[in-house]
Design a protein around this motif. Structure first.
Motif, short mmCIF file in Angstrom:
data_model
loop_
_atom_site.label_atom_id
_atom_site.label_comp_id
_atom_site.label_asym_id
_atom_site.label_seq_id
_atom_site.Cartn_x
_atom_site.Cartn_y
_atom_site.Cartn_z
N VAL A 1 35.13 41.25 52.53
CA VAL A 1 35.12 42.58 53.13
C VAL A 1 35.93 43.60 52.32
N HIS A 2 36.33 43.22 51.11
CA HIS A 2 37.08 44.13 50.24
C HIS A 2 36.53 44.09 48.82
N VAL A 3 36.72 45.19 48.10
CA VAL A 3 36.52 45.19 46.66
C VAL A 3 37.85 45.59 46.03
N GLY A 4 38.36 44.73 45.16
CA GLY A 4 39.62 45.02 44.49
C GLY A 4 39.39 45.95 43.31
N LEU A 5 40.22 46.95 43.18
CA LEU A 5 40.16 47.90 42.07
C LEU A 5 41.41 47.66 41.22
N VAL A 6 41.27 46.84 40.20
CA VAL A 6 42.43 46.38 39.43
C VAL A 6 42.92 47.49 38.49
N HIS A 7 44.19 47.84 38.66
CA HIS A 7 44.84 48.81 37.79
C HIS A 7 46.10 48.17 37.20
N VAL A 8 46.25 48.24 35.90
CA VAL A 8 47.43 47.69 35.24
C VAL A 8 48.33 48.84 34.78
N ILE A 9 49.59 48.78 35.18
CA ILE A 9 50.57 49.79 34.79
C ILE A 9 51.59 49.13 33.87
N GLU A 10 51.60 49.52 32.61
CA GLU A 10 52.55 48.94 31.66
C GLU A 10 53.85 49.73 31.71
N VAL A 11 54.95 49.01 31.88
CA VAL A 11 56.26 49.64 32.03
C VAL A 11 57.22 49.09 30.97
N PRO A 12 58.32 49.79 30.71
CA PRO A 12 59.29 49.32 29.71
C PRO A 12 59.93 47.99 30.11
N ALA A 13 60.42 47.26 29.11
CA ALA A 13 61.03 45.95 29.35
C ALA A 13 62.30 46.04 30.18
N PHE B 1 51.95 45.42 37.68
CA PHE B 1 52.95 45.95 36.76
C PHE B 1 53.17 44.95 35.63
N LEU B 2 52.98 45.43 34.41
CA LEU B 2 53.05 44.59 33.20
C LEU B 2 54.16 45.10 32.29
N ARG B 3 54.93 44.18 31.73
CA ARG B 3 55.90 44.55 30.70
C ARG B 3 55.97 43.43 29.67
N GLN B 4 56.53 43.74 28.52
CA GLN B 4 56.68 42.75 27.46
C GLN B 4 58.04 42.09 27.56
N GLY B 5 58.04 40.77 27.78
CA GLY B 5 59.29 40.02 27.88
C GLY B 5 59.60 39.29 26.60
N GLU B 6 60.71 38.57 26.60
CA GLU B 6 61.13 37.84 25.41
C GLU B 6 60.13 36.75 25.03
N ASN B 7 59.44 36.23 26.03
CA ASN B 7 58.48 35.14 25.78
C ASN B 7 57.03 35.57 26.01
N GLY B 8 56.77 36.85 25.80
CA GLY B 8 55.41 37.35 25.96
C GLY B 8 55.26 38.24 27.19
N PRO B 9 54.02 38.62 27.50
CA PRO B 9 53.79 39.54 28.62
C PRO B 9 54.17 38.94 29.96
N GLU B 10 54.72 39.79 30.83
CA GLU B 10 55.15 39.39 32.17
C GLU B 10 54.57 40.37 33.19
N VAL B 11 54.35 39.89 34.41
CA VAL B 11 53.91 40.77 35.49
C VAL B 11 54.82 40.58 36.70
N PHE B 12 54.97 41.66 37.46
CA PHE B 12 55.79 41.59 38.67
C PHE B 12 55.07 40.79 39.74
N MET B 13 55.80 39.90 40.41
CA MET B 13 55.23 39.06 41.47
C MET B 13 56.09 39.16 42.72
N TYR B 14 55.44 39.07 43.86
CA TYR B 14 56.17 39.04 45.12
C TYR B 14 55.49 38.05 46.05
N GLN B 15 56.19 37.66 47.10
CA GLN B 15 55.63 36.74 48.09
C GLN B 15 55.44 37.48 49.40
N ARG B 16 54.27 37.30 49.99
CA ARG B 16 53.99 37.92 51.28
C ARG B 16 54.76 37.14 52.36
#
Length: 233
Positions: free
Chosen positions: A178-190, A73-88
């Motif tokens: 044993v995996h192939v990642g299929l990268v999809h970027v979803i741009e969402v509002p700020a 998940f990508l959005r435009q922040g005050e200091n440039g592009p940002e992505v959502f991050m989480y910890q497992r």
């Protein structure tokens, strides 16, 4: 009786040969890390190499790559592009990734996700169905400080396109092989915020792309942070 889970995958050697045949890479020796091309080309590569099998038979078998959509998940922040991050969480989830931070959401593509016409799997439609199911299971969204609600409820009234930007073929560890990642970027509002539904994940909010490498990232997220072109394409 509970029957075995069936998931989608590709034969590793055939997948790599298809990438070379379609000129995505010069030859199979150059396939490592992130590999990107036009969306239709990548869908054709997957369509050439669809394999449906019991998950338990594929786990640990490096002759196959289990399909794993990786939604960023990508959005435009005050200091440039940002992505959502989480910890497992250290308590749940894929044991080989415990404690690592990730920018990718998603899971295996199950038999229930498969859409087909005349017994030919429609890869694009199957990806769309799988993505909606997985994101419904994994996240809640809130806009302008409103109450959090499900992903399906959000996309019903809002445009949220998943842009298929790349494959991840990471041979550096047992998970990647044993995996192939299929990268999809979803741009969402700020003004959009995300929250993890899964107790095994702890949301860290939106992080500037330029600062991702300051965190203890799992391999796939680290590869994308090192080559952010595939996040911003």
């Amino acid at each position: 009786m509970k029957y075995p889970q069936h998931i989608l995958a590709s034969h590793t050697a055939t997948l790599k040969a298809s990438l070379a045949m379609r000129h995505v890479v010069p030859d199979v020796a150059h396939i490592s890390g992130i590999v990107g091309s036009a969306r239709e080309t990548m869908l054709d590569v997957l369509g050439d190499n669809v394999y449906l099998a019991r998950r338990q038979e594929l786990e640990g078998d490096e002759k196959f790559r289990q399909w794993l959509p990786y939604y960023v998940f990508l959005r435009q922040g005050e200091n440039g592009p940002e992505v959502f991050m989480y910890q497992r969480s250290k308590q749940q989830g894929e044991t080989r990734l415990l404690g690592k931070c990730s920018i990718g959401l998603g899971g295996h593509m199950d038999l229930v996700d498969v859409r087909h016409q005349d017994s030919v799997i429609d890869v694009a439609m199957t990806l769309a169905v799988s993505g909606r199911r997985e994101l419904d299971e994994e996240i809640m969204v809130s806009a302008n400080g409103s109450q959090f609600y499900g992903w399906s409820a959000y996309v019903t009234g809002n445009r949220a396109m998943a842009n298929f930007t790349a494959f991840i073929l990471d041979d550096s560890d047992a998970v990647g092989r044993v995996h192939v990642g299929l990268v999809h970027v979803i741009e969402v509002p700020a003004n959009l915020e995300l929250e993890c539904k899964d107790d095994g994940n702890v949301g860290k909010g939106f992080i500037p792309v330029a600062r991702l490498l300051e965190h203890d990232l799992e391999n796939w997220s680290r590869l994308l942070a090192m080559d952010p072109h595939y996040l911003l394409a």
